[in-house]
Design a protein around this motif. Sequence first.
Motif, mmCIF file in Angstrom:
data_model
loop_
_atom_site.group_PDB
_atom_site.id
_atom_site.type_symbol
_atom_site.label_atom_id
_atom_site.label_comp_id
_atom_site.label_asym_id
_atom_site.label_seq_id
_atom_site.Cartn_x
_atom_site.Cartn_y
_atom_site.Cartn_z
ATOM 1 N N ALA A 199 8.302 -39.426 6.269
ATOM 2 C CA ALA A 199 8.278 -39.512 4.801
ATOM 3 C C ALA A 199 7.084 -38.763 4.222
ATOM 4 C CB ALA A 199 8.253 -40.976 4.367
ATOM 5 N N LEU A 200 5.926 -38.875 4.876
ATOM 6 C CA LEU A 200 4.745 -38.155 4.400
ATOM 7 C C LEU A 200 4.944 -36.652 4.537
ATOM 8 C CD1 LEU A 200 1.914 -40.450 5.824
ATOM 9 C CD2 LEU A 200 2.477 -40.091 3.411
ATOM 10 N N GLU A 201 5.528 -36.240 5.655
ATOM 11 C CA GLU A 201 5.782 -34.814 5.833
ATOM 12 C C GLU A 201 6.757 -34.300 4.779
ATOM 13 O OE1 GLU A 201 7.982 -32.292 9.232
ATOM 14 O OE2 GLU A 201 5.974 -32.987 9.759
ATOM 15 N N ASP A 202 7.767 -35.118 4.458
ATOM 16 C CA ASP A 202 8.722 -34.715 3.425
ATOM 17 C C ASP A 202 8.055 -34.568 2.061
ATOM 18 O OD1 ASP A 202 10.752 -34.680 5.265
ATOM 19 O OD2 ASP A 202 11.602 -36.614 4.701
ATOM 20 N N ARG A 203 6.940 -35.247 1.885
ATOM 21 C CA ARG A 203 6.199 -35.148 0.627
ATOM 22 C C ARG A 203 5.108 -34.080 0.675
ATOM 23 N NH1 ARG A 203 6.432 -39.728 -2.719
ATOM 24 N NH2 ARG A 203 4.775 -38.713 -3.898
ATOM 25 N N GLY A 204 5.045 -33.361 1.799
ATOM 26 C CA GLY A 204 4.050 -32.309 1.912
ATOM 27 C C GLY A 204 2.677 -32.804 2.306
ATOM 28 N N VAL A 205 2.606 -34.011 2.870
ATOM 29 C CA VAL A 205 1.330 -34.577 3.312
ATOM 30 C C VAL A 205 1.270 -34.494 4.835
ATOM 31 C CG1 VAL A 205 -0.121 -36.637 3.394
ATOM 32 C CG2 VAL A 205 1.208 -36.130 1.335
ATOM 33 N N GLY A 206 0.290 -33.776 5.359
ATOM 34 C CA GLY A 206 0.191 -33.574 6.796
ATOM 35 C C GLY A 206 -0.364 -34.776 7.531
#
Length: 739
Positions: A199-206
């Motif tokens: 979910a974080l990756e989908d939001r652009g958060v590494g």
Amino acid sequence: MEAQVSTASASSRKWSPPPDASDIVKSIHAMLHPRNIVLVGATDKPGNYAERIWNNLIKYQFEGRLFPVNAKRETIWGVACYKDFSSLPEKPDHVLVLVPARFAVQVIRDAAAAGARSATIVTSGFSELQDEESQKLAAELQQVIRETGLAVTGPNCLGNLSAGEKLFTNIDDRVVTMEAGPVAVAGQSGAIVMAIRQALEDRGVGVGYMVTTGNEAGLETPDLMTYFAADPGVRVIVVYLEGVRNAAVFREACKAARAAGKPVIALKLGASEGGRAAAMAHTGALAGSIETFDAISTREGVIRVRGLDELIETTECFVHADPPKGNRLAAVTLSGGKRGLLIDAFYSAGLNFAPLSQNASDKLEKMLGPGSIVGNPLDAGFAAVVDPSVYIQSIKIMIDDPDTDIVVIDAELPKAPHELRERNLRIVNDMAGKAAKPVIYISAMSIGFTEFTKGLRKSLPNIAVMQGMDRAVGAIKSLIGYASLRKEVPDLLSSSKASARALLEKTLKGANGAALDEVASKRLLRAYGIPVSKEEIASSAADAVKIAKKIGFPVVAKVVSADILHKSDIGGVVLNLNSAAEVKKAFNDITARVKKLKNKPKLEGILIAQQVRADLELVVGASLDPEMGPVVLFGTGGVDIELMKDVALAGAPLDADEAKQLIGRTKAGVKLKGYRGKPALHVASAVKAIIGLSNLMADAENRIASIDVNPFLINTKTGVAVDALIVLNNEAAKSAANH
């Protein structure tokens, strides 16, 4: 021939623990930055965990060497397969255990003997099962981990991610962006931890690190928190907690994160049943485990979220927004309706928008004209809609205003290329990078990110992008709260006197039943500096009259029996006794009621006590939480305590400042200050009682389950404990609680 991917030199790694780092930090670093990985139990059966993990290590080009081990194979996956550790071309470093549970203990022992520093046990079949054999295996595994000193995650886990090393020992076949991002995630549930990362990756958060800890036979989640606090590449720590086994280790990990300025965002699995013995007292019933977790973890700077969506929004906020200097909110919108939603949402969270400076108001009035609402929040209206430069200038004025600490912009990221909106976003991103305050975009609804949105979002590092009004407001409130915390919280020790501790030891050693009677309980309270009403125990009606005359009317008569925990329930309390005749009658009536009880409680006498005029009835209590340890409780007391539930909790022991903060979190605290024209009450006595109880619980360690001081009567001149129940944490108490 062994599989090999380009090996990174030690000098190319961004960080290594310094020589004075703790052993736990050094061992976890070895696990997440290994020289090689050995897969014990390598098999190419379709869909097998071993093959999925191998494929991920190859796909993401792990920067180390890979060695499959299977005694029955010479080659596997197109590379050499080794029979055992001794046949490897170099010393093993990190070992993936994929063999059946019954072989795992020996694999760990052999790995350590061969020089390995860490292991991940993917295999299940240990303490998560309830049969005797599995429990025995779990105990053996814990013992060998302790003996070898290996850093071990699992068993029953799904592997780890260390993006900087391109290490992905996980079964997940979804695409992973190997970006050494600012977030580190750890937790017992592999599925939940993996979902958070995705979910974080989908939001652009590494996500730089992801560790699934499984049954935690070795490393526990707080150990990972300690490591993440030390690694300078981590900015935000996210944890999923099913339980806290060692509250002291958890608190130390929280303190390390706090000292490093790294928020810990925690999703804690629901409230447990708690200690059964504690349920015998009101305090135990009110102090559920999740409330206790909050009371202790909040002091250490933990932000507890209530679900995965809230976790993602809060993480997004903390990754892209530095803690603000204050709580003065400002907002820019293009809609009167959205302006109203912003006001309502923040007001419901206890937050308000600050008045703009006169300079900012004058500039906006001059620029916007009719059709706008110049204020805070700002509805920039028609002028900003038709002229993008006016919109950008409105935002700049709000950001530049020295009377604002956080600027919220009501807008969402476009789902497809949009030249004007993209340009505006980049301008605001640049302004935010130069501003000394967070700039946060809020979409009133969760609109989702497209592939375009994800890429655009990554190009805007200086702004937080939030989805959903309520979750965004909650995250911003957490950001403000975190900013107000002290960087380090000093350890508090019990401030009790030696004489009080000596009486505690004597009382506990001499206790036989599930609880101390009221007389013994109050004797302890008095020793710990808690104000107690004047009283004496009477063994006859004549005695009772004599004591009443000495104390002075009016008095109260109460049954004294360790077998009767809640006296008022059986008619064991009589109030407002104003004469000798009334005292005599009360003595006889209570005695008669006790004799009729079926459980035949032992009657030790009738307590004749001073009746204190009360302007307010309080409860002061303490409880031993099975996870988090001792906590104290303060709030509105009396017979309606469970109905009102106006209570607040704090970890024990605490000092006077924290006692006052605890009082201030309740409606009772408002009344103590003087409510609707009434005079202020004697707060000092309540503070003294809270500190005394917290010291008593700390000194008792785990030997007292709960303490009830209900009611604690308070007026303008004094406050006294007029009733007390101390429930012990022993077999008798546990047996009584189960009936």
